[in-house]
Design a protein around this motif. Sequence first.
Motif, mmCIF file in Angstrom:
data_model
loop_
_atom_site.group_PDB
_atom_site.id
_atom_site.type_symbol
_atom_site.label_atom_id
_atom_site.label_comp_id
_atom_site.label_asym_id
_atom_site.label_seq_id
_atom_site.Cartn_x
_atom_site.Cartn_y
_atom_site.Cartn_z
ATOM 1 N N ALA A 156 16.679 -4.810 -0.238
ATOM 2 C CA ALA A 156 16.180 -3.864 0.772
ATOM 3 C C ALA A 156 16.046 -4.548 2.122
ATOM 4 N N LEU A 157 15.555 -5.769 2.128
ATOM 5 C CA LEU A 157 15.425 -6.526 3.371
ATOM 6 C C LEU A 157 16.787 -6.774 4.009
ATOM 7 N N GLU A 158 17.766 -7.101 3.193
ATOM 8 C CA GLU A 158 19.116 -7.329 3.716
ATOM 9 C C GLU A 158 19.706 -6.049 4.306
ATOM 10 N N GLN A 159 19.453 -4.914 3.659
ATOM 11 C CA GLN A 159 19.970 -3.645 4.165
ATOM 12 C C GLN A 159 19.315 -3.280 5.494
ATOM 13 N N VAL A 160 17.999 -3.449 5.554
ATOM 14 C CA VAL A 160 17.284 -3.152 6.801
ATOM 15 C C VAL A 160 17.750 -4.092 7.912
ATOM 16 N N CYS B 150 12.825 0.952 0.673
ATOM 17 C CA CYS B 150 13.604 0.836 1.913
ATOM 18 C C CYS B 150 12.904 1.516 3.082
ATOM 19 N N ALA B 151 12.252 2.657 2.819
ATOM 20 C CA ALA B 151 11.532 3.354 3.890
ATOM 21 C C ALA B 151 10.403 2.492 4.425
ATOM 22 N N ALA B 152 9.675 1.828 3.524
ATOM 23 C CA ALA B 152 8.563 0.980 3.941
ATOM 24 C C ALA B 152 9.040 -0.254 4.692
ATOM 25 N N TRP C 75 10.214 7.261 -11.507
ATOM 26 C CA TRP C 75 9.948 6.204 -10.539
ATOM 27 C C TRP C 75 11.179 5.328 -10.324
ATOM 28 N N ALA C 76 11.906 5.039 -11.399
ATOM 29 C CA ALA C 76 13.107 4.207 -11.287
ATOM 30 C C ALA C 76 14.139 4.850 -10.363
ATOM 31 N N ARG C 77 14.166 6.196 -10.359
ATOM 32 C CA ARG C 77 15.117 6.896 -9.482
ATOM 33 C C ARG C 77 14.678 6.880 -8.028
ATOM 34 N N ARG C 78 13.391 6.771 -7.791
ATOM 35 C CA ARG C 78 12.865 6.915 -6.432
ATOM 36 C C ARG C 78 12.441 5.602 -5.769
ATOM 37 N N ARG C 79 12.227 4.550 -6.563
ATOM 38 C CA ARG C 79 11.579 3.357 -6.020
ATOM 39 C C ARG C 79 12.369 2.660 -4.913
ATOM 40 N N GLN D 124 0.835 -1.203 0.000
ATOM 41 C CA GLN D 124 0.000 0.000 0.000
ATOM 42 C C GLN D 124 0.871 1.256 0.000
ATOM 43 N N TYR D 125 1.929 1.250 0.787
ATOM 44 C CA TYR D 125 2.812 2.421 0.832
ATOM 45 C C TYR D 125 3.482 2.661 -0.518
ATOM 46 N N ILE D 126 3.943 1.589 -1.167
ATOM 47 C CA ILE D 126 4.622 1.745 -2.452
ATOM 48 C C ILE D 126 3.664 2.287 -3.508
ATOM 49 N N MET D 127 2.466 1.705 -3.600
ATOM 50 C CA MET D 127 1.508 2.146 -4.605
ATOM 51 C C MET D 127 1.025 3.569 -4.326
#
Length: 208
Positions: free
Chosen positions: A184-188, A123-125, A114-118, A71-74
């Motif tokens: 992203a999961l590994e970074q978090v 990661c925020a979510a 979007w490719a620059r921001r996704r 939901q956050y991503i969309m």
Amino acid sequence: MQGLGLQERTQALRETRLARHAAREARAAVAADTEVAPVLFWKDTQKNGYLSNWARSPLCVDGRTFNCVEQYIMWSKAVLMGDGTREAAIMATADPQRQKRLGKCVHPWDEALWARRREAVLCAAVAAKFGQNEELRARLLRTHPRRLAEASPSDNVYGIGMAPDDPRAQDPAVWKGQNLLGRALEQVRADLLAQAEPAARPGSPAGS
């Protein structure tokens, strides 16, 4: 070994011991492979589904609450593109499948933007999801140090482009996708481990 000479019996016993040793080594190798094998996930209803973006887990980002990472991503897509209609519709449904469909309908659409921001959005979510839920945080940390991968055969961006039951999915060297979600999961996970280390050191103040 009846009928064999002393030398033959000695050689046969030696070969038996070597065979048993090789078998033990093979079993140990299998166990080691299991310990370092990547953690694969796909649908939220399947094994390791808690890692999926569709898994329901309330998270709060910048004062706004979302029912799942999807939901956050969309919602972020709609906000970034200035589509207020889809933004409201995405927040009005708790169904991640519908959230995804609405996200695909965002208009106007700028793929390069979007490719620059996704990745930052993702990661925020993910950080909010696992940082704000003690049980999920513990489950994620228990996967260390194994690789994490969204094993979606149809997603070469967030996933690895392979299904969980594809034997090749066990080898990161042959993954077909970018695996943005797994990374992203590994970074978090790394960030959460770093935060936990000071508290685990002897003499560290409580709650530090």
